[in-house]
Motif scaffolding. Structure first.
Motif, short mmCIF file in Angstrom:
data_model
loop_
_atom_site.label_atom_id
_atom_site.label_comp_id
_atom_site.label_asym_id
_atom_site.label_seq_id
_atom_site.Cartn_x
_atom_site.Cartn_y
_atom_site.Cartn_z
N GLY A 356 0.79 -1.23 0.00
CA GLY A 356 0.00 0.00 0.00
C GLY A 356 0.82 1.27 0.00
N ALA A 357 2.08 1.18 -0.42
CA ALA A 357 2.97 2.34 -0.37
C ALA A 357 2.42 3.52 -1.17
N PHE A 358 2.02 3.28 -2.40
CA PHE A 358 1.52 4.38 -3.22
C PHE A 358 0.24 4.97 -2.64
N LEU A 359 -0.66 4.12 -2.17
CA LEU A 359 -1.91 4.61 -1.57
C LEU A 359 -1.62 5.50 -0.37
N ALA A 360 -0.70 5.09 0.49
CA ALA A 360 -0.39 5.86 1.69
C ALA A 360 0.13 7.26 1.34
N VAL A 361 1.04 7.33 0.38
CA VAL A 361 1.61 8.63 0.00
C VAL A 361 0.57 9.46 -0.73
N HIS A 362 -0.24 8.83 -1.57
CA HIS A 362 -1.25 9.56 -2.33
C HIS A 362 -2.28 10.20 -1.40
N GLU A 363 -2.83 9.42 -0.46
CA GLU A 363 -3.83 10.01 0.43
C GLU A 363 -3.21 11.05 1.34
N SER A 364 -1.96 10.84 1.75
CA SER A 364 -1.28 11.83 2.58
C SER A 364 -1.10 13.13 1.82
N ASP A 365 -0.75 13.03 0.54
CA ASP A 365 -0.54 14.22 -0.28
C ASP A 365 -1.84 14.99 -0.48
N VAL A 366 -2.93 14.29 -0.78
CA VAL A 366 -4.21 14.97 -0.99
C VAL A 366 -4.60 15.74 0.27
N PHE A 367 -4.48 15.09 1.42
CA PHE A 367 -4.88 15.73 2.67
C PHE A 367 -3.95 16.88 3.05
N LEU A 368 -2.65 16.65 3.00
CA LEU A 368 -1.69 17.66 3.43
C LEU A 368 -1.69 18.88 2.51
N HIS A 369 -1.85 18.66 1.21
CA HIS A 369 -1.86 19.79 0.29
C HIS A 369 -3.04 20.71 0.59
#
Length: 404
Positions: A356-369
């Motif tokens: 789930g590496a890509f999912l973790a970074v993707h959702e983190s990016d959407v939220f943090l941005h």
């Protein structure tokens, strides 16, 4: 290793937020009967050695010893088949096509809540985000009551259902009480969240993990163990990463500016560098099933079959011989050798690399941005503790406030 197109970073002694005790030096060391591997090369070699190395974490918990092992504890052909089967749930295309709109909508809902209240505990927001996203992938979407994030948090915050062998009467009594509480929380999680999802997918299978497990003949208890695995490896780790990434970016104006102005590739680069510096999982256990030879510092270390190994990801990620000067400094434009990923070994490597590496970074990016586009400030200092059961840091009481 810098070039004209790669700006040098202002290196400091350490910019880590999550240090516990003194940091070790990269190397290989035998302590008692356990080998401690702390260099990047040694850790990566062991993680990639599927012939002579097996998962080292074990449990004597009566609930799982006679069950089909969860995917994280499988090895060999069984593990390869299961990983191949579940990989489709975590591909970048699946994340983008099936989950991105949901993540975006959930992020906006959390941001609206923050704006209305004026402040919020970021550790609560990040837990809700990570649980709801992972639950959608796993198939935990039919809970009888809201609050699955709280139930999982309580279940994984220090509960120990494995027992304490050889302890005194008082310690055994305390362990029994802790186990009882853990089992009650696990029973509640199963009754409210897991069983309804299983029942719904028996009637109408979906494109998710629980439906896949049912198709393979898993029983309810085995599916519960898998759900706990995803809760630990996916939900909780993403929550902590969101916290530490926000902490860095809220206190580092220059990097926050680069993050907000960058495209997705640039933003992911910054998040990966934060993850390299602050790996959520600090250590991994492995066991040698064949002799392992590790070359380190001009010496050959012979790790015999049957030996246990502790892989120190925090130290390996800061191995200056690989990541360059200032290994404890946040430097998103860090020049790395070919084959070394920006997050180093924070997602593991080899057969057990986090799916789930890509999912973790993707959702983190959407939220943090979205979060960091607000005029925010940190109220007080977040509480930092270490969870011995999960071998990871925990960030709590992370209060952020919207200001004019």
């Amino acid at each position: 290793m810098t070039t004209e197109s790669t700006p040098r970073c202002p290196f400091h002694e350490s910019e880590r937020k999550t240090g516990f005790g003194s940091d070790h030096q990269p190397g290989v060391e035998l302590q008692g009967d356990v080998w401690h591997l702390r260099s990047y090369a040694a850790v990566r070699q062991v993680l990639r050695d599927s012939e002579r190395v097996r998962q080292g974490a074990t449990t004597d918990n009566v609930l799982v010893t006679r069950l089909r092992p969860a995917v994280i504890f499988q090895d060999g052909e069984e593990h390869r088949e299961q990983r191949t089967a579940i990989a489709r749930f975590f591909t970048p295309k699946t994340v983008q096509d099936k989950h991105h709109a949901f993540i975006d909508h959930l992020t906006e809902r959390l941001i609206v809540r923050l704006l209305r209240a004026g402040q919020a505990d970021l550790s609560d927001l990040s837990m809700e985000l990570s649980v709801e996203v992972a639950a959608r992938v796993v198939g935990l979407t039919d809970s009888l009551q809201p609050g699955m994030d709280r139930r999982i948090d309580e279940l994984l915050s220090g509960s120990d259902i494995s027992g304490v062998a050889g302890a005194g009467p008082l310690a055994r009594l305390r362990s029994a009480v802790t186990q009882a509480r853990g089992l009650l929380r696990m029973s509640s999680f199963y009754r409210i969240d897991v069983r309804p999802a299983i029942q719904a997918r028996r009637q109408k299978p979906q494109e998710d993990v629980i439906s896949h497990l049912l198709g393979q003949g898993y029983n309810d208890l085995e599916i519960l163990v898998e759900c706990l695995t995803y809760a630990t490896a996916g939900m909780v780790t993403t929550r902590e990463f969101l916290g530490v990434a926000a902490w860095h970016l809220l206190e580092h104006d220059e990097v926050r500016g680069q993050y907000l102005a960058g495209d997705r590739t640039e933003r992911h680069r910054i998040l990966h560098e934060i993850l390299r510096l602050e790996p959520v999982a600090s250590t991994l256990w492995r066991k040698a099933v064949g002799d392992v030879i590790i070359e380190q510092g001009g010496a050959a270390h012979h790790i015999p079959a049957g030996a246990r190994m502790i892989l120190d990801l925090r130290t390996a990620n800061a191995d200056a011989s690989v990541v360059g000067e200032g290994p404890l400094t946040l430097c998103p434009r860090r020049a790395l050798p070919s084959g070394v990923q920006a997050q180093a070994l924070s997602f593991g490597d080899g057969a057990h690399r986090c799916p789930g590496a890509f999912l973790a970074v993707h959702e983190s990016d959407v939220f943090l941005h979205r979060l960091l586009s607000l005029p925010l400030r940190i109220v007080g200092t977040p509480q930092l503790t270490f969870n011995e059961m999960l071998m990871s840091y925990e960030i709590r009481d992370f209060i952020v406030e919207v200001h004019e």
